[in-house]
Design an enzyme around this catalytic site. Structure first.
Site: not given
Length: 495
Positions: A11, A16, A23, A105, A354, A383, A389, A426
């Site tokens: 609680a 601090r 906390k 806790g 991704k 490369a 996308n 290329a």
């Protein structure tokens, strides 16, 4: 135990910490502080768990309920001391018998085995009250456990109230305590608040039990760090380092090589197989799992990542990704959620994936972005490739077939499919599907504006170098060829 109630006090506001996060919710090793405490509590297999919340209850309550759905939440509306918090918890639990164990806790190093041993000792002794204690080299600031001639606990004396003899006592009160429920119920109404803070202190139960002629004793824990709490960011960092060192020690004992423990951080829910090697500067976070013979590092941050046997991951940032057996990743790779690498595939330097899948043996070696894509078995991506996308409104998927070879500096404008065994030249911009086995070209023939530098950049170092080269090629002309046609170089780099 057939009748055990555990109370978790959570609680406090933790002012601090100077944080908008309460906390007990601050994380250590991949869990909140209160999450570590609840894990230790679970090991005791209590009949019920009551968590007392107050400050920031809208944060703390749902978090605790998510970790332990069966928990009973008790609200301490006004923070009036630990005894008042326990009273609120007892009322919420309806506890009238058995054992009540009170924990805090903000003690993230607490281990389930310690809590279990403490509870067993208390129940086995038949005491009214047991205190989890420990001996420290410097007890300054702690409440001292004062024992009587027969060795039982006579009192807990706070630092400010201790005599010189009491201040020299090395045994300290952790605040974690076990009660016979019947005694606790009788004691709580008798605790007053006649003190400087006007609060109700749970430590007053020692004097009440002694006054009732009941037994009180302490259970010293050898690893007293388990009882330490964190009140500010520095103390939090100290506990985090201790926890991390314990995690590393555990995995090294299980056959994992950690080259530099000082720069290696591993969360508590990570799993590592024997013969994994972790190089310096590695963070393994969340529920990451690393299979045998894999090498991770140096300088990797991996969260919720699965790494297969024998894989090598170097200077990589990854989250929610799967790296197959004997795959290679890095250096300087970025695997975003949904990246899946099949066995023996490769993601090389400065490559971002991704929501993309690489088939077995597929390679994206250099300087590429591959998003929302499927790359087939044995395919090599040239490369500088970009999978475009996103059309500004929606994401689209690109599929590259098996054993395809794509050229350097390609752009695949999704949605597009490149067939099995196909190639691209290329610099190609691929907007339409490429049939299996075809070579896709998109740019026109290369052409030159001869003498452009001589005419437009006269007097520069480039013009001088060009003139000298032309003089060596054709000393009779003293200038360029003037053909305007230039070299006949195809898109795939061939002549």
């Amino acid at each position: 135990m057939s009748d055990l109630t555990v109370i978790v006090l959570a609680a406090g506001g933790g002012t601090r910490m100077k944080s908008k996060t309460m906390k007990v919710l601050h994380p250590i090793a991949g869990r909140s502080m209160v999450g570590h405490v609840l894990a230790a509590v679970a090991a005791v297999q209590p009949t019920s768990v009551v968590a007392v919340v107050g400050h920031g209850r809208e944060q703390v309550g749902p978090h605790i309920q998510q970790l332990l759905p069966s928990v009973v939440l008790a609200v301490q509306e006004e923070q009036r001391g630990t005894a008042d918090a326990v009273r609120v918890a007892v009322e919420a639990a309806g506890t009238t018998s058995g054992t009540v164990l009170v924990t805090y806790g903000d003690t993230p190093l607490l281990e389930g085995a310690t809590l279990r041993a403490f509870a067993d000792d208390h129940v086995g002794s038949g005491r009214a009250m047991s205190i989890l204690s420990g001996h420290v080299a410097d007890p300054t600031g702690y409440g001292r456990v004062v024992r009587s001639a027969d060795g039982s606990v006579e009192a807990i004396v706070e630092q400010r109230d201790a005599s010189p003899e009491q201040a020299a006592i090395s045994e300290i009160n952790s605040g974690i305590v076990a009660y016979d429920a019947a005694f606790l119920l009788s004691a709580l109404p008798r605790i007053g608040n006649d003190n400087a803070k006007g609060e109700y202190y749970l430590t007053d139960t020692v004097a009440l039990a002694r006054g009732d002629g009941l037994d009180v004793d302490a259970f010293p824990v050898e690893d007293v760090d388990q009882t330490e709490g964190a009140n500010d960011r520095f103390e939090l960092s100290q506990l985090a380092r201790i926890k991390n060192q314990r995690i590393l020690r555990h995995w090294m004992a299980e056959g994992v090589t950690v080259i530099d423990p000082a720069t290696t951080w591993i969360d508590v829910d990570v799993t590592l197989a024997p013969d994994v090697t972790v190089l310096p500067g590695v963070q393994l976070l969340g529920a990451s799992a690393v299979a045998e013979d894999a090498v991770v590092g140096p300088d990797c941050t991996l969260k919720d990542v699965e790494i297969g046997a024998g894989a090598k991951v170097v200077r990589t940032h990854a989250e929610l990704a799967v790296i197959g057996a004997e795959a290679q990743v890095g250096p300087f790779s970025y695997l975003r959620p949904g990246a899946r690498l099949a066995p023996r595939s490769k993601v090389g330097a400065f490559v971002e994936l991704k929501n993309a899948e690489l088939g077995e043996g597929a390679k994206v070696p250099h300087l590429s972005y591959v998003g929302d894509a499927e790359i087939g078995e044995g395919t090599n991506i040239g490369a500088g490739t970009i999978v475009a996308n996103y059309d500004g409104v929606a994401k689209h998927r690109t599929v590259v077939g098996r054993h395809a070879k794509t050229g350097a500096n390609n752009t695949f404008v999704a949605p597009v499919t490149i067939g099995d065994g196909a190639s691209t030249g290329a610099g190609a911009v691929v907007r339409e599907d490429v049939p299996p086995g075809s070579l896709a070209l998109s740019a026109g023939k290369q052409w030159h504006l001869d003498d452009w530098v001589l005419n437009k950049r006269a007097g520069t170092a480039s013009a001088t170098a060009a003139q000298e080269a032309l003089d060596r090629t054709d000393p009779g002309t003293g200038s360029g060829t003037g053909s305007g046609t230039g070299s006949d170089v195809g898109e795939d780099g061939s002549r």
